[in-house]
Enzyme design. Sequence first.
Site, PDB file in Angstrom:
ATOM      1  N   ARG A 206     -53.984 -10.583 -22.916  1.00 40.02           N
ATOM      2  CA  ARG A 206     -52.764  -9.764 -22.938  1.00 40.02           C
ATOM      3  C   ARG A 206     -51.717 -10.505 -23.751  1.00 40.02           C
ATOM      4  NH1 ARG A 206     -48.019  -9.706 -19.083  1.00 40.02           N
ATOM      5  NH2 ARG A 206     -46.989  -7.720 -19.419  1.00 40.02           N
TER       6      ARG A 206
ATOM      7  N   TYR B 121     -45.819 -12.621  -8.324  1.00 34.71           N
ATOM      8  CA  TYR B 121     -45.872 -14.073  -8.133  1.00 34.71           C
ATOM      9  C   TYR B 121     -45.755 -14.477  -6.677  1.00 34.71           C
ATOM     10  CZ  TYR B 121     -45.475 -14.577 -13.185  1.00 34.71           C
ATOM     11  OH  TYR B 121     -45.721 -14.526 -14.536  1.00 34.71           O
TER      12      TYR B 121
ATOM     13  N   ASN C 217     -46.577  -7.217 -12.203  1.00 34.26           N
ATOM     14  CA  ASN C 217     -46.521  -8.680 -12.295  1.00 34.26           C
ATOM     15  C   ASN C 217     -46.129  -9.195 -10.924  1.00 34.26           C
ATOM     16  OD1 ASN C 217     -47.006  -8.336 -14.996  1.00 34.26           O
ATOM     17  ND2 ASN C 217     -44.924  -8.846 -15.653  1.00 34.26           N
TER      18      ASN C 217
ATOM     19  N   HIS D 181     -41.882  -6.931 -24.956  1.00 36.04           N
ATOM     20  CA  HIS D 181     -41.851  -7.896 -23.857  1.00 36.04           C
ATOM     21  C   HIS D 181     -40.458  -8.541 -23.835  1.00 36.04           C
ATOM     22  CE1 HIS D 181     -44.396 -10.505 -21.095  1.00 36.04           C
ATOM     23  NE2 HIS D 181     -43.273 -11.181 -21.141  1.00 36.04           N
TER      24      HIS D 181
ATOM     25  N   GLU E 210     -49.573 -10.144 -14.435  1.00 36.92           N
ATOM     26  CA  GLU E 210     -49.163 -11.548 -14.386  1.00 36.92           C
ATOM     27  C   GLU E 210     -49.298 -12.042 -12.958  1.00 36.92           C
ATOM     28  OE1 GLU E 210     -45.262 -12.359 -16.043  1.00 36.92           O
ATOM     29  OE2 GLU E 210     -45.685 -11.173 -17.834  1.00 36.92           O
TER      30      GLU E 210
ATOM     31  N   GLU F  57     -41.595  -5.600 -17.577  1.00 36.12           N
ATOM     32  CA  GLU F  57     -40.518  -5.933 -16.633  1.00 36.12           C
ATOM     33  C   GLU F  57     -39.138  -5.378 -16.995  1.00 36.12           C
ATOM     34  OE1 GLU F  57     -40.389 -10.050 -15.423  1.00 36.12           O
ATOM     35  OE2 GLU F  57     -42.493 -10.052 -14.842  1.00 36.12           O
TER      36      GLU F  57
END
Length: 511
Positions: free
Chosen positions: A109, A342, A340, A153, A409, A199
């Site tokens: 990606r 985390y 994404n 991005h 991500e 995002e």
Amino acid sequence: MARVMGLLPCLILFMCLYTVVVVGAYSQLSNGLKSRSDFPTGFVFGAGSSAYQIEGAAAEDGRKPSIWDTYTHAGKVVDKGTGDIASDQYHHYKEDVKLMHDMGLDAYRFSFSWNRLILDGHGAINPKGLNYYNNLINELVSYGIEPHVTLSHLDIPQSLQDEYDGYLNPKFIKDFTAYADICFKEFGDRVKHWITFNEPNIQTIVGNDVGILPPSRCSYPFGVNCSIGNSTTEPYIGAHTILLSHASAAQLYREKYQRIQRGQIGITILAMWIEPVSDSPKDIAAKQRMLDFHLGWFLDPLVYGDYPATMRNIVGSRLPLFTEYDSNQLKNSCDFIGLNHYSALLVEDLPTTFSKYGSDYYDDISVKGFFSKSLYNIESTYPWDSRSLQRMLEYVKVKYKNPAVVIHENGLPAYGENCNAQALNDTERIEYLQSYIGSLLLSIRNGSDVRGYFVWSFMDCFELVGGYRFYYGLYAVDFNDSKRKRYPRMSAKWFTSFLAKEKNKEEISSY
Ligand SMILES: *[C@@H]1O[C@H](CO)[C@@H](O)[C@H](O)[C@H]1NC(C)=O
Ligand SMILES: *[C@@H]1O[C@H](CO)[C@@H](O)[C@H](O)[C@H]1NC(C)=O
Ligand SMILES: *[C@@H]1O[C@H](CO)[C@@H](O)[C@H](O)[C@H]1NC(C)=O
Ligand SMILES: *[C@@H]1O[C@H](CO)[C@@H](O)[C@H](O)[C@H]1NC(C)=O
Ligand SMILES: *[C@@H]1O[C@H](CO)[C@@H](O)[C@H](O)[C@H]1NC(C)=O
């Protein structure tokens, strides 16, 4: 500002903090993960990057600045870093693709730099930019690695910012769609996975409310040192324009390309999981409010055609309206939703204090957010727990009609020296990845329609928060070396053996 000290550092923190070596603390999270063969056939494993963060060659072959070049050249990153050279993938792409192949990645990606392809954001294509991305894509395809391409991005051409304030102006929709059109036409024979934006739910808050990342706009007393902007309205206007730009590009793809090229298109948002600090009704309501503002802001329009009712009630006339045409276009605009993820954020209800300056995104949510060292009461010195992924995916499955999802991500940051023996022996990153991939498997077994998983990041790069102070790479990059030599971390070796189709399971579990 005190209020900014509440939620924002947490948004930032998840992207960049902590390096505490914890070994053996996660045996209780062991979820039986053995190898990729536990995953459904066709499931895609990859790793990611983005143009400004990895390419370098910022002033080469005609490339013009994006809002990130302007920002970093003003010395605004904590370490004064820039993406001028970054990991220099522009000159090392062949070597990098070979490393991806050796690792066994199904997919890579990455993103296109709009201002490398179309220098002023609109107009003719730059042949040298076209040539670079053709070379990269051809190299990937020659090894059987799928290119998954993000069109934007967080890096908008500076020219469009100067000309009409970028995504605050509806003119942006036409320019983005024209850029997407060129990309589909030039690369769509080989690129089958398109991500319009990465995002946008963070871009508009951090860039247009608090103003600490480009385009650095905000207004008193909400943001930090801005000379232009309007924190009470711009995040909502920006997100609206980005949603409509996504929908417009997706419609174009469907009408003009999809039947022939047989690819897919979607959008990627940051998807933290949210937990309340207590079981009190106020904190539970705060959790839902935060989920609506964080995920629902984009997922509700994409699935149901309008913003969440919570947002309509709280934000009122500052929240733009969709026409019926917009709603229908949005509802049909995603073949997959990129998430994404985390970690999780704990939130506490914070009574709203309306000031004479009005209310911004943070006042609107009115929660206090922070990371806990012991989310779900697990003994650890590190704020992650892979069950956050399971809970987030379960929420998306139930609330949003089980859409096709790709985890775009997921990864673990570390701080400081990135190439020494300790930084290369990243056992904690292995624990993290193993734990999250295991949780992902449990979510799939429980019915979530997840199609792929990408580690952030394939190699160390210029991190958008923290510059070169933080790193996530499976590969280390020596930024002091003009040749930007790459070194495999232990996590690269672990991921390689995990991905190996025929492997000794004992070997994997002991990496
Ligand atoms: C804001 O501006 C003041 C005065 O110029 C300066 O001292 C401060 O460091 C700035 N804050 C940030 C976060 O840039
Ligand atoms: C922001 O926009 C709103 C709505 O147009 C307006 O009422 C307010 O005064 C503006 N604030 C600033 C700081 O310009
Ligand atoms: C890179 O240079 C910095 C500053 O001179 C130094 O502190 C650091 O140890 C160097 N890193 C590597 C990987 O050599
Ligand atoms: C890596 O770190 C682990 C845990 O600290 C240690 O057991 C192992 O020996 C180290 N491996 C290497 C190659 O240094
Ligand atoms: C599995 O899915 C069912 C149905 O959505 C749900 O009730 C249950 O809580 C899920 N289990 C987990 C662990 O998420």
